[in-house]
Design a protein around this motif. Sequence first.
Motif, PDB file in Angstrom:
ATOM      1  N   ARG A  68      35.353  41.695  54.318  1.00 15.14           N
ATOM      2  CA  ARG A  68      35.302  40.944  55.379  1.00 15.14           C
ATOM      3  C   ARG A  68      33.812  39.531  54.623  1.00 15.14           C
ATOM      4  O   ARG A  68      33.459  40.026  53.754  1.00 15.14           O
ATOM      5  N   LEU A  69      34.611  38.699  54.674  1.00 15.82           N
ATOM      6  CA  LEU A  69      33.374  37.506  54.414  1.00 15.82           C
ATOM      7  C   LEU A  69      32.131  37.629  54.337  1.00 15.82           C
ATOM      8  O   LEU A  69      31.924  37.501  53.886  1.00 15.82           O
ATOM      9  N   LYS A  70      31.320  38.857  55.368  1.00 12.32           N
ATOM     10  CA  LYS A  70      30.386  39.033  54.955  1.00 12.32           C
ATOM     11  C   LYS A  70      29.622  39.714  54.060  1.00 12.32           C
ATOM     12  O   LYS A  70      28.323  39.890  53.371  1.00 12.32           O
ATOM     13  N   ASP A  71      30.936  40.377  53.508  1.00 12.04           N
ATOM     14  CA  ASP A  71      30.469  40.540  52.266  1.00 12.04           C
ATOM     15  C   ASP A  71      30.751  39.716  50.867  1.00 12.04           C
ATOM     16  O   ASP A  71      30.324  40.971  49.565  1.00 12.04           O
ATOM     17  N   ALA A  72      30.263  38.950  51.155  1.00 12.10           N
ATOM     18  CA  ALA A  72      30.379  37.295  49.909  1.00 12.10           C
ATOM     19  C   ALA A  72      30.048  37.850  49.300  1.00 12.10           C
ATOM     20  O   ALA A  72      28.953  38.252  47.314  1.00 12.10           O
ATOM     21  N   PRO A  73      28.375  37.709  49.467  1.00 12.07           N
ATOM     22  CA  PRO A  73      27.450  39.073  48.608  1.00 12.07           C
ATOM     23  C   PRO A  73      27.610  39.777  47.052  1.00 12.07           C
ATOM     24  O   PRO A  73      27.304  39.759  46.074  1.00 12.07           O
ATOM     25  N   ALA A  74      28.283  40.988  48.007  1.00  8.34           N
ATOM     26  CA  ALA A  74      29.147  41.605  46.564  1.00  8.34           C
ATOM     27  C   ALA A  74      30.052  41.220  45.957  1.00  8.34           C
ATOM     28  O   ALA A  74      29.880  41.647  44.503  1.00  8.34           O
ATOM     29  N   ILE A  75      30.955  40.610  46.867  1.00  6.78           N
ATOM     30  CA  ILE A  75      31.839  40.284  46.079  1.00  6.78           C
ATOM     31  C   ILE A  75      31.330  39.756  44.554  1.00  6.78           C
ATOM     32  O   ILE A  75      31.901  39.067  43.562  1.00  6.78           O
ATOM     33  N   LYS A  76      29.952  38.354  45.487  1.00  5.25           N
ATOM     34  CA  LYS A  76      29.610  37.231  44.182  1.00  5.25           C
ATOM     35  C   LYS A  76      29.072  38.267  42.381  1.00  5.25           C
ATOM     36  O   LYS A  76      29.860  37.820  41.684  1.00  5.25           O
ATOM     37  N   ARG A  77      28.831  39.269  42.796  1.00  4.91           N
ATOM     38  CA  ARG A  77      28.413  39.951  41.975  1.00  4.91           C
ATOM     39  C   ARG A  77      28.631  40.115  41.339  1.00  4.91           C
ATOM     40  O   ARG A  77      28.740  40.294  39.728  1.00  4.91           O
ATOM     41  N   LEU A  78      30.415  40.618  40.689  1.00  5.85           N
ATOM     42  CA  LEU A  78      32.050  40.662  40.661  1.00  5.85           C
ATOM     43  C   LEU A  78      31.696  39.005  38.936  1.00  5.85           C
ATOM     44  O   LEU A  78      32.518  39.415  38.548  1.00  5.85           O
ATOM     45  N   ASP A  79      30.507  38.381  39.755  1.00  5.56           N
ATOM     46  CA  ASP A  79      31.538  37.173  38.913  1.00  5.56           C
ATOM     47  C   ASP A  79      31.031  36.944  37.248  1.00  5.56           C
ATOM     48  O   ASP A  79      31.534  36.986  36.600  1.00  5.56           O
ATOM     49  N   ARG A  80      30.200  37.891  36.768  1.00  8.01           N
ATOM     50  CA  ARG A  80      29.993  37.970  35.755  1.00  8.01           C
ATOM     51  C   ARG A  80      30.488  38.742  35.070  1.00  8.01           C
ATOM     52  O   ARG A  80      30.772  38.385  33.691  1.00  8.01           O
ATOM     53  N   PHE A  81      31.479  39.206  34.699  1.00  8.40           N
ATOM     54  CA  PHE A  81      32.017  39.909  34.790  1.00  8.40           C
ATOM     55  C   PHE A  81      33.516  39.042  34.163  1.00  8.40           C
ATOM     56  O   PHE A  81      34.758  40.119  33.481  1.00  8.40           O
ATOM     57  N   GLY A  82      33.325  37.812  34.652  1.00  4.52           N
ATOM     58  CA  GLY A  82      34.898  36.571  33.924  1.00  4.52           C
ATOM     59  C   GLY A  82      35.410  38.093  34.351  1.00  4.52           C
ATOM     60  O   GLY A  82      37.177  37.407  33.307  1.00  4.52           O
ATOM     61  N   LEU A  83      35.990  38.428  35.264  1.00  2.00           N
ATOM     62  CA  LEU A  83      37.564  38.929  36.050  1.00  2.00           C
ATOM     63  C   LEU A  83      38.590  36.611  35.908  1.00  2.00           C
ATOM     64  O   LEU A  83      38.284  36.120  36.268  1.00  2.00           O
ATOM     65  N   VAL A  84      39.677  37.224  35.435  1.00  3.02           N
ATOM     66  CA  VAL A  84      40.701  36.629  35.141  1.00  3.02           C
ATOM     67  C   VAL A  84      41.740  36.238  37.108  1.00  3.02           C
ATOM     68  O   VAL A  84      41.295  35.102  37.560  1.00  3.02           O
ATOM     69  N   TYR A  85      41.460  37.236  37.500  1.00  5.25           N
ATOM     70  CA  TYR A  85      41.100  36.667  39.013  1.00  5.25           C
ATOM     71  C   TYR A  85      40.893  37.635  39.181  1.00  5.25           C
ATOM     72  O   TYR A  85      40.332  39.279  39.589  1.00  5.25           O
ATOM     73  N   LEU A  86      39.912  37.800  41.392  1.00  2.00           N
ATOM     74  CA  LEU A  86      39.710  39.159  42.398  1.00  2.00           C
ATOM     75  C   LEU A  86      41.041  38.599  43.229  1.00  2.00           C
ATOM     76  O   LEU A  86      41.141  37.919  43.762  1.00  2.00           O
TER      77      LEU A  86
END
Length: 361
Positions: free
Chosen positions: A188-206
């Motif tokens: 859910r939107l409140k999980d944004a901080p945990a999702i943001k931690r994935l940014d460092r992995f350079g995923l082509v998309y989530l």
Amino acid sequence: MSLTIRHVRLPFLAPFTTSFGTEAERNALILLLDSDGVKAQAECVASVAPYYSYEDNQTALHVIRDHFAKLLKDLPTPQEFTLKADHVRGHNMAKAAVEMLLWDYHSKRKGVPLVRELGPSKGYADVGISLGIDKKEVTRKRVEAAVERGYQRVKLKIERGKEFDIVKSVRDVFPDIVLSADANSCYRLKDAPAIKRLDRFGLVYLEQPLEHDDLLDHAKLAKEITTPICLDESVTSADRAAQAFDIGAAQVVNIKPGRVGGLGNSMEIAKIAKKHKGHVWIGGMFETGVGRSFNISLASSKLVDYPGDTSPNEKYFTRDIVKNPFTMTGGRIRPNKGPGVGIELDERYLEKVTVKSWKIF
Ligand SMILES: [Mg+2]
């Protein structure tokens, strides 16, 4: 003229786990149309339970038998059928099964391959792999095998709370591969901080982090993270795709013909994405060789620019209900040459794996 629906049960080579749960076999409805010797086939991508969407095999059987079968008797074009079927709200998987049956039928009548009927083609589908949730060591081995096999993109299924470890364990060992992650709506939107931690992995998309029918929160999330968002469950029509791009809820769409009501709507969504400088790829629903062949034809369209979840049949089944399974070379699969969707049904094996059969007319 006849229409038969068969419920087939094909065991998977290995069980597949997503944030919904684990599946060990494919339970598919196969539609068989015979009109003046032209034999058309299609597959409904629904499953035994309404987890991915509200549709399942029971609802699809009911809607096809009680609402769409009568429309089929005039053998409308796929486009005519889509218009006529519009009075039934939703039930896109049921609609898509019938629509694809008509694509196969009409292209067979003309004697041309389905892929040609769908417009300009690359001549092949770019193929990625989707890996279910498993132990880290197992996942790493599977990624290694996938890379060796030539898959052009690796997608990891993730679940809430374990996302960072799952992605990190693969990214650490494979720093350069095209990698993505699919949350199947577990945040859910409140999980944004945990999702943001994935940014460092350079995923082509989530893929599909938030609710299965949400657009607005995805647009909000997109402002908080740098990883592009790919929508799957939320995009159920061309209109929804246009809205998603308009409000910035997605930069990528996973197109599943079953989810959006068929190949016509799928092409429409691909055009909308292109207009918005977005990207699309073709997803999979563990289809047997029947449904898989439609996906490969669609994924070969020039409008589809990212590798899809369109693995060769051997990834899922020891034996399929088609005699001409796909082979992958260099991460690509060429569509059947037709006519129509170009499958050769393995009638004997189809009979063997049929659990129940309904003669609709
Ligand atoms: Mg998905």
